[in-house]
Each structure stands twice: as structure tokens, then as C-alpha cells.
Design an enzyme around this catalytic site. Structure first.
Site, PDB file in Angstrom:
ATOM      1  N   ASP A 129       7.736  -5.494   2.396  1.00  0.00           N
ATOM      2  CA  ASP A 129       8.155  -6.866   2.054  1.00  0.00           C
ATOM      3  C   ASP A 129       8.641  -6.944   0.614  1.00  0.00           C
ATOM      4  OD1 ASP A 129       6.812  -7.479   4.365  1.00  0.00           O
ATOM      5  OD2 ASP A 129       5.051  -8.268   3.303  1.00  0.00           O
TER       6      ASP A 129
HETATM    7  N1  URA Z   1       2.346  -5.142   6.009  1.00  0.00           N
HETATM    8  C1  URA Z   1       2.818  -6.225   5.394  1.00  0.00           C
HETATM    9  O1  URA Z   1       2.355  -7.331   5.633  1.00  0.00           O
HETATM   10  N2  URA Z   1       3.822  -6.071   4.502  1.00  0.00           N
HETATM   11  C2  URA Z   1       4.349  -4.886   4.199  1.00  0.00           C
HETATM   12  O2  URA Z   1       5.247  -4.798   3.357  1.00  0.00           O
HETATM   13  C3  URA Z   1       3.847  -3.761   4.852  1.00  0.00           C
HETATM   14  C4  URA Z   1       2.849  -3.910   5.753  1.00  0.00           C
END
Ligand code: URA
Length: 261
Positions: A129
Site C-alpha cells: 500500500d
Molecule cells: N497488507 C496490507 O494491508 N497492506 C500491504 O501493503 C501489505 C499487506
């Protein structure tokens, strides 16, 4: 950043015309690469100028001219960018998106600008993310990308999360059960391992990668993730790689082996 490692020496199996080869590495359009060659800026390691019909590869060319391996080529006296088949590890910082289209800062901005024009393209292996940091891999090898992302060859991913609320104490059991359903999904999550590091801090090892999985898992317990950092993929840990936020490097053969490749 200097590109060192396995990618530099890996050769294309079939000999390729120098112009075409440089184009595929992002050195410019056909015309731009032809101009580089015409200006004598493409040379061998000894500084001898090469020509548009010279080849990149192993062995002796049938029709004369030069055939040189990737490692022997120079542009403006500098070694070439890594050959095809690269695998790169990056420490993705917070605030950068794993996308080519996002109008804000994207992970590609952290890689050399020329790489955007490479063919085949350099793609992230999975995603993190925008608000998450940590280990992110990139490759231009389609088969490797497939292997690294396919559930069959899944590499465990290790995350460290800080949380808005104190852990309740039942999270490890809930995540390990293999029966937790995320909102909007019908297939339960695979068992995951939670290690409590503090009242509001935990390490979580996942064996699959669903959309926003860590954030959604803690949301399912009534908590919220404040910070999320990926520490490791398979046997490859960001600490061992020694990459500061925003830094990247090609993986050496022994590091690739930690991913089973
Ligand atoms: N889980 C999440 O919520 N975000 C990420 O970037 C990776 C795994």
C-alpha cells in the site's frame, strides 16, 4: 546507485543486434540509439567504437563484425544497465504508490529513469500500500514474476504492524485458525502466525497475499493498523539487505537463492 549483481552478467541466449539490444534496455528510440552509435559513444571495454550491426551475445558472428557479451559493452565509457532477467529489492518508503499511473510519487521514480523504457518492462512483484513501507521486489522476467506471485510457490511474507488499540489477546489464535473470513470474501484465510511484540505491536507472517490483507485482518478484530512494514519475503530480509528507505539494489545470486531462484 551502481547496479551490481547477477543481472549484469546474464546473457540473452540468442545474439541480438546492438541497436536492438540497447533499445530494449531503454537507451532510446531506434533513432536515438543509432545516433549514439554514429557518435561513437557505444564502445567495447577498451574504448573501440562499435557499429549498428555489431551483436551482443556469445560466440563468433557468421558475417564478420563484432559480437560481444553484455559485460564488455560501454555507453559513454560506463558499463551497461543490468541485462534482462534482473531481480531488484527496494526498501519502499511510505507515501509512494506501486503504480505507473498514479499522479503522485510512484515506486518507479526511485529507479533509474531509463528503466521506464525497458522492454520487457520492470514490474513490482506483488504490491505494498501507499501507506506501507518495506521490502518490495521488481523483475522483468515474466516467468520469475509468475513463480514469485503464484500461490503454489508462495513465499511467506513477514510484516510488522503498530496498532491503534491494545491487542485483545485472542488474535494469534484467531489468525492461526484458518477460518477467519474477511469482509466481502467467501474463502477463509490461510492460517497466519502472529507474534506479539508489545501491547500495540505485532509481527505477522502470511502465506498468501490478499488485498490490504494485514489491515483487514486487524480490522476484523476491531483494531486498526497505524503503521505497516514488510520485513521479509521468504528467506530475504530487509535488515540483511541493509537498504535504507528509498534505496534499492540488484540481488546477487545467493540472495536470489533465498527466494528459491
Ligand atoms: N497488507 C496490507 O494491508 N497492506 C500491504 O501493503 C501489505 C499487506
Amino acid at each position: 546507485m551502481v547496479a551490481e549483481g547477477a543481472g549484469l552478467t546474464r546473457m540473452a541466449a540468442k545474439p541480438v543486434k546492438l541497436r536492438q539490444y540497447l533499445q530494449s534496455l531503454g537507451y532510446g528510440t531506434r533513432r536515438e540509439v543509432e545516433a549514439l552509435l554514429a557518435e561513437g559513444r557505444v564502445t567495447d571495454a577498451g574504448g573501440e567504437a562499435l557499429y549498428v550491426d555489431d551483436e551482443v551475445g556469445e560466440g563468433t558472428p557468421v558475417r564478420g563484425g563484432h559480437r560481444l557479451p553484455h559485460a564488455a559493452l560501454r555507453v559513454d565509457g560506463l558499463p551497461l544497465d543490468p541485462a534482462q532477467g534482473l531481480l531488484v529489492a527496494m526498501h519502499k518508503p511510505i507515501g509512494v504508490t506501486c503504480s505507473t499511473k498514479d499522479p503522485g510519487r510512484v515506486v518507479y521514480d526511485l529507479l533509474p529513469a531509463r528503466w521506464k523504457a525497458r522492454e520487457p518492462i520492470v514490474s513490482p512483484v506483488g504490491r505494498l500500500d501507499k501507506d506501507s513501507s518495506g521490502l518490495l521486489l521488481f523483475t522483468d522476467d515474466g516467468q520469475l514474476l509468475h513463480r514469485l506471485t503464484s500461490p503454489k510457490h508462495h513465499q511467506p511474507k513477514v510484516y510488522r504492524a503498530t496498532l491503534a488499540e491494545d491487542l485483545r489477546g485472542n488474535e494469534a489464535e484467531l489468525f492461526a485458525a484458518g477460518s477467519l473470513l474477511l469482509e466481502g470474501e467467501t474463502k477463509p484465510l490461510l492460517p497466519a502466525v502472529l507474534e506479539v511484540l508489545g501491547p500495540r505491536e505485532a509481527r505477522l507472517t502470511l502465506h498468501e497475499g490478499r488485498y490490504h490483507q494485514v489491515r483487514r485482518m486487524f480490522a476484523a478484530t476491531g483494531n486498526a493498523v497505524l503503521t505497516l512494514h514488510r520485513e521479509a519475503i521468504g528467506g530475504l530480509s530487509l535488515d540483511a539487505l541493509g537498504l535504507a528507505a528509498g534505496a534499492w539494489r540488484l540481488l546477487a545470486a545467493e540472495e536470489r537463492a533465498l527466494l528459491g531462484h
